[in-house]
Design a protein around this motif. Structure first.
Motif, PDB file in Angstrom:
ATOM      1  N   TYR A  30      54.838  37.752  35.484  1.00  0.00           N
ATOM      2  CA  TYR A  30      54.542  37.127  34.188  1.00  0.00           C
ATOM      3  C   TYR A  30      53.484  36.048  34.352  1.00  0.00           C
ATOM      4  O   TYR A  30      52.563  35.929  33.550  1.00  0.00           O
ATOM      5  CB  TYR A  30      55.813  36.517  33.586  1.00  0.00           C
ATOM      6  CG  TYR A  30      56.696  37.527  32.887  1.00  0.00           C
ATOM      7  CD1 TYR A  30      56.273  38.122  31.693  1.00  0.00           C
ATOM      8  CD2 TYR A  30      57.932  37.874  33.392  1.00  0.00           C
ATOM      9  CE1 TYR A  30      57.085  39.046  31.045  1.00  0.00           C
ATOM     10  CE2 TYR A  30      58.740  38.797  32.760  1.00  0.00           C
ATOM     11  CZ  TYR A  30      58.322  39.385  31.577  1.00  0.00           C
ATOM     12  OH  TYR A  30      59.103  40.296  30.940  1.00  0.00           O
ATOM     13  N   HIS A  31      53.627  35.282  35.409  1.00  0.00           N
ATOM     14  CA  HIS A  31      52.703  34.192  35.666  1.00  0.00           C
ATOM     15  C   HIS A  31      51.258  34.705  35.772  1.00  0.00           C
ATOM     16  O   HIS A  31      50.355  34.210  35.095  1.00  0.00           O
ATOM     17  CB  HIS A  31      53.140  33.490  36.962  1.00  0.00           C
ATOM     18  CG  HIS A  31      52.286  32.350  37.390  1.00  0.00           C
ATOM     19  ND1 HIS A  31      52.697  31.044  37.302  1.00  0.00           N
ATOM     20  CD2 HIS A  31      51.047  32.308  37.918  1.00  0.00           C
ATOM     21  CE1 HIS A  31      51.759  30.252  37.759  1.00  0.00           C
ATOM     22  NE2 HIS A  31      50.730  30.998  38.141  1.00  0.00           N
ATOM     23  N   GLU A  32      51.087  35.739  36.579  1.00  0.00           N
ATOM     24  CA  GLU A  32      49.730  36.234  36.787  1.00  0.00           C
ATOM     25  C   GLU A  32      49.169  36.881  35.524  1.00  0.00           C
ATOM     26  O   GLU A  32      47.994  36.718  35.208  1.00  0.00           O
ATOM     27  CB  GLU A  32      49.689  37.226  37.957  1.00  0.00           C
ATOM     28  CG  GLU A  32      50.051  36.619  39.313  1.00  0.00           C
ATOM     29  CD  GLU A  32      49.202  35.413  39.697  1.00  0.00           C
ATOM     30  OE1 GLU A  32      48.033  35.336  39.270  1.00  0.00           O
ATOM     31  OE2 GLU A  32      49.719  34.525  40.406  1.00  0.00           O
ATOM     32  N   VAL A  33      50.032  37.611  34.818  1.00  0.00           N
ATOM     33  CA  VAL A  33      49.561  38.226  33.576  1.00  0.00           C
ATOM     34  C   VAL A  33      49.175  37.133  32.582  1.00  0.00           C
ATOM     35  O   VAL A  33      48.198  37.257  31.838  1.00  0.00           O
ATOM     36  CB  VAL A  33      50.624  39.172  32.991  1.00  0.00           C
ATOM     37  CG1 VAL A  33      50.191  39.690  31.625  1.00  0.00           C
ATOM     38  CG2 VAL A  33      50.861  40.343  33.927  1.00  0.00           C
ATOM     39  N   GLY A  34      49.919  36.032  32.604  1.00  0.00           N
ATOM     40  CA  GLY A  34      49.564  34.900  31.753  1.00  0.00           C
ATOM     41  C   GLY A  34      48.153  34.404  32.038  1.00  0.00           C
ATOM     42  O   GLY A  34      47.338  34.240  31.130  1.00  0.00           O
ATOM     43  N   HIS A  35      47.841  34.193  33.315  1.00  0.00           N
ATOM     44  CA  HIS A  35      46.474  33.808  33.686  1.00  0.00           C
ATOM     45  C   HIS A  35      45.474  34.804  33.129  1.00  0.00           C
ATOM     46  O   HIS A  35      44.459  34.441  32.534  1.00  0.00           O
ATOM     47  CB  HIS A  35      46.302  33.819  35.210  1.00  0.00           C
ATOM     48  CG  HIS A  35      46.862  32.616  35.916  1.00  0.00           C
ATOM     49  ND1 HIS A  35      46.531  31.338  35.569  1.00  0.00           N
ATOM     50  CD2 HIS A  35      47.683  32.526  36.998  1.00  0.00           C
ATOM     51  CE1 HIS A  35      47.155  30.494  36.398  1.00  0.00           C
ATOM     52  NE2 HIS A  35      47.870  31.191  37.261  1.00  0.00           N
ATOM     53  N   ALA A  36      45.768  36.073  33.361  1.00  0.00           N
ATOM     54  CA  ALA A  36      44.805  37.110  33.014  1.00  0.00           C
ATOM     55  C   ALA A  36      44.561  37.161  31.519  1.00  0.00           C
ATOM     56  O   ALA A  36      43.423  37.268  31.059  1.00  0.00           O
ATOM     57  CB  ALA A  36      45.305  38.459  33.520  1.00  0.00           C
TER      58      ALA A  36
END
Ligand code: ADP
Ligand code: MG
Ligand code: ZN
Length: 621
Positions: free
Chosen positions: A431-437
């Motif tokens: 979730y964290h990385e998708v948030g960045h993306a």
């Protein structure tokens, strides 16, 4: 610390120690034995012996190294007296003995004499050799002896030798493979490239965490290229004596040039390639520095001719390498050998389980799914552990449960080395990385989001989002900087939106976001409240290398205002990120599921997903 700074072949040391011991024993034996056994024989001076020979008084003589025994003519039936003398080096002696009709033999007939003389032949050279070897080994000269102290210790592999490793033995690092296949092709058919004027890469640096297959890839290149392959580890250049390492480098390249086309492989390059400035304050390390300089010179050197020598090197610490090594014309090509993703892990498991007998229930894909963060070496180890467990349980084939049990064993030992995420952590990271993306996709200035990955990478990042610049940017405006800050906060924001709580994983993001906001205020003068003043003062640090930042003397109010402004910028960006993610809640879910499934989302699939992110102003405005 370098991986192995002082390689000592212990075997050779042992051998020389044993030799030393043996020869001392022999020496002692040599001194005492002749006195312990047998009757005492009167000693005479050598000159008397010669005189007696000339007078033809001597019947027979046995000439040994330390002693000549001879018998005088007897009188009547009585045998003559036996005497001995210490020989001096006399080339004329055999001739003299012959002339005077003396029976003589080089091997002494006496029962105890021979031990002494044989030993005296053998022992001194032995002692010499042993002492010599002992010191050579201590100084790292290895078994090759003094004359080759500056010779390179590179092992040369030529085609057809031993079991060949090919690219088929390497999996999960497709990009690196493609790159190296090209290198091989170049060596095989250089004309194809030179015909269109392409320049051959001179140095290729394999970079990646330990155990991901860098050395293996290099061996595969050796196996496929069909040209001589010189392999040496960087630590083998590191010597006690200044100048030895650089002599080795020179020798290595000399040999290689003679055999061109060929490949030089330097493993663990960081052992010599460490940045020269990094330890300057300790007076530097002359030896390593000279070795490095020699390497740089050699790499420049063979550019001129058209000898095709390609230098391959591997390191897991590229950040510690000297900048000069990385500049164009040297190791200008860097190939990332990263931890494998899901399909890569399955492929690696496939390769390694060919050597073991698998039961019918084996599902390697399921094993791969459990092992994010495992390197190739970890997976190879896992297969072996599973096979060992099966053998211990007296089974003929490896069962799936063996794999799972092995997994637990391996993970217990692995946790310190690299991170293996549990299911919950994996979800949070996703979730964290998708948030960045997703936030990054809407913001200008940060570049295009090219890849999201939850394969733990290196030592620091659990997952990462890769943004690549779409064009060269030298100037960024305020909104772009704010966009970058929002992107940095996207990870944490996603955690908040989804879980309502936050983890420690975002600390680096926050650090960077705050730094950026502070620079906006104090360096770029982008704050309306504080105006176009530079509150930062760049100054030359007293060491003269690198810049240090210090804040201009400001009043307490100004300092407070700066803090306020920085806070405002970060909080606005945070809110923006939250809004974007709330607005695109379902998409966040969709992409995250996909990411959890495949671990890496990139290329067209990612572009397609991120194209669906709805911008804010549609609602907010
Ligand atoms: P490093 O990157 O540290 O040089 P190595 O090449 O020495 O790693 O890898 C150690 C072992 O792990 C290899 O001999 C091989 O058995 C296994 N291994 C590592 N990476 C891979 C890979 N990508 N494919 C297949 N086996 C691998
Ligand atoms: Mg290696
Ligand atoms: Zn993050």
């Amino acid at each position: 610390m370098a991986i192995k700074d002082q390689p000592q072949p212990p075997r050779f040391r042992q051998i020389s120690n044993i030799l030393l011991l043996l020869s001392s024993l022999f020496l002692l034996a040599n001194i005492f034995l002749p006195n312990l056994f047998g009757p005492q024989i009167p000693q005479v001076p050598y000159s008397l012996f010669v005189h007696q020979v000339q007078e033809q008084d001597v019947v027979r003589a046995s000439v040994g190294q330390n002693e000549i025994r001879y018998q005088l003519k007897g009188e009547g039936d009585k045998p003559g007296q036996v005497l001995s003398t210490t020989p001096i080096f006399d080339l004329e002696l055999p001739k003299l003995l012959q002339e005077k009709g003396v029976e003589f033999a080089a091997t002494p007939p006496s029962k105890n004499g021979w031990i002494g003389s044989v030993l005296s032949w053998v022992v001194p050279p032995l002692i010499f050799v042993a002492i010599f070897q002992f010191f050579m080994n201590r100084q790292g000269g290895g078994p090759q002896g003094a004359l080759s102290i500056g010779k390179s210790k590179a092992k040369v592999y030529v085609e057809g030798e031993s079991a060949k490793i090919t690219f088929a033995d390497v999996a999960g690092v497709e990009e690196a493979k493609t790159e190296l296949v090209e290198v091989v092709e170049f060596l095989k058919t250089p004309d194809k490239f030179t015909a269109i004027g392409a320049r051959i890469p001179k140095g290729v640096l394999l970079v990646g965490p330990p155990g991901t297959g860098k050395t293996l890839l290099a061996k595969a290149v050796a196996g496929e290229a069909g040209v001589p392959f010189f392999s040496i580890s960087g630590s083998e250049f590191v010597e006690l004596f200044v100048g030895v390492g650089s002599a080795r480098v020179r020798d290595l390249f000399e040999q290689a040039k003679k055999q061109a086309p060929c490949i030089i492989f330097i493993d663990e390059l960081d052992a010599i390639g460490k940045s020269r400035s990094s330890n300057a304050s300790f007076g530097g390390n002359d030896e390593r520095e000279q070795t490095l300089n020699q390497l740089l010179t050699e790499m420049d050197g063979f550019a001129a001719g058209n000898t095709t020598v390609i230098v391959l090197a591997a390191t897991n610490r590229p950040e510690s390498l000297d900048a000069a090594l990385l500049r164009p014309g040297r190791f200008d090509r860097q190939v990332l050998v990263d931890r494998p993703d899901l399909s890569g892990r399955e492929a690696i498991l496939n390769i390694h389980s060919q050597k073991v007998k698998l039961g019918p229930d084996i599902d390697l894909k399921a094993v791969a799914a459990r092992t994010p963060g495992f390197s190739g070496a970890d997976l190879a180890n896992l297969v072996n552990e599973a096979a060992l467990l099966a053998a211990r349980n007296k089974r003929l084939t490896v069962a799936q449960e063996d794999f799972f049990e092995a997994f637990e064993r391996v993970v217990a030992g692995l946790e310190k080395k690299s991170r293996v995420l549990n299911e919950k952590e994996k979800k949070i990271v996703a979730y964290h990385e998708v948030g960045h993306a997703m936030v990054g996709a809407l913001m200008t200035g940060g570049g295009e989001v090219a890849k999201i990955s939850i394969v733990p990478r290196g030592m620091a990042a659990l997952g990462y989002t890769l943004q690549v610049p779409t064009e060269d940017r030298f100037l960024l405006d305020e909104s772009e900087l704010r966009g970058q800050i929002a992107t940095l906060l996207g990870g944490r924001s996603a955690e908040e939106v989804v879980f309502g709580s936050i983890t420690t994983g975002a600390s680096n993001d926050l650090q960077r976001a705050t730094d950026l906001a502070e620079r906006m205020v104090t360096t770029y003068g982008m704050s309306k409240v504080l105006g176009p003043l530079a509150y930062d003062r760049s100054q030359q640090s007293f060491l003269g290398d690198g810049m240090g930042n210090a804040r201009r003397a400001v009043s307490a109010q100004t300092a407070e205002a700066i803090d306020q402004e920085v806070k405002e910028i970060v909080e606005t960006a945070h809110q923006q990120a939250l809004d974007i993610l709330k607005e695109n809640r379902e998409l966040l879910e969709t992409i995250t599921q996909k990411l959890l499934e495949t671990e890496v989302v990139e290329g067209d699939a990612l572009r397609e997903f991120l194209g669906q992110v709805r911008p804010l102003d549609k609602v907010a405005a």
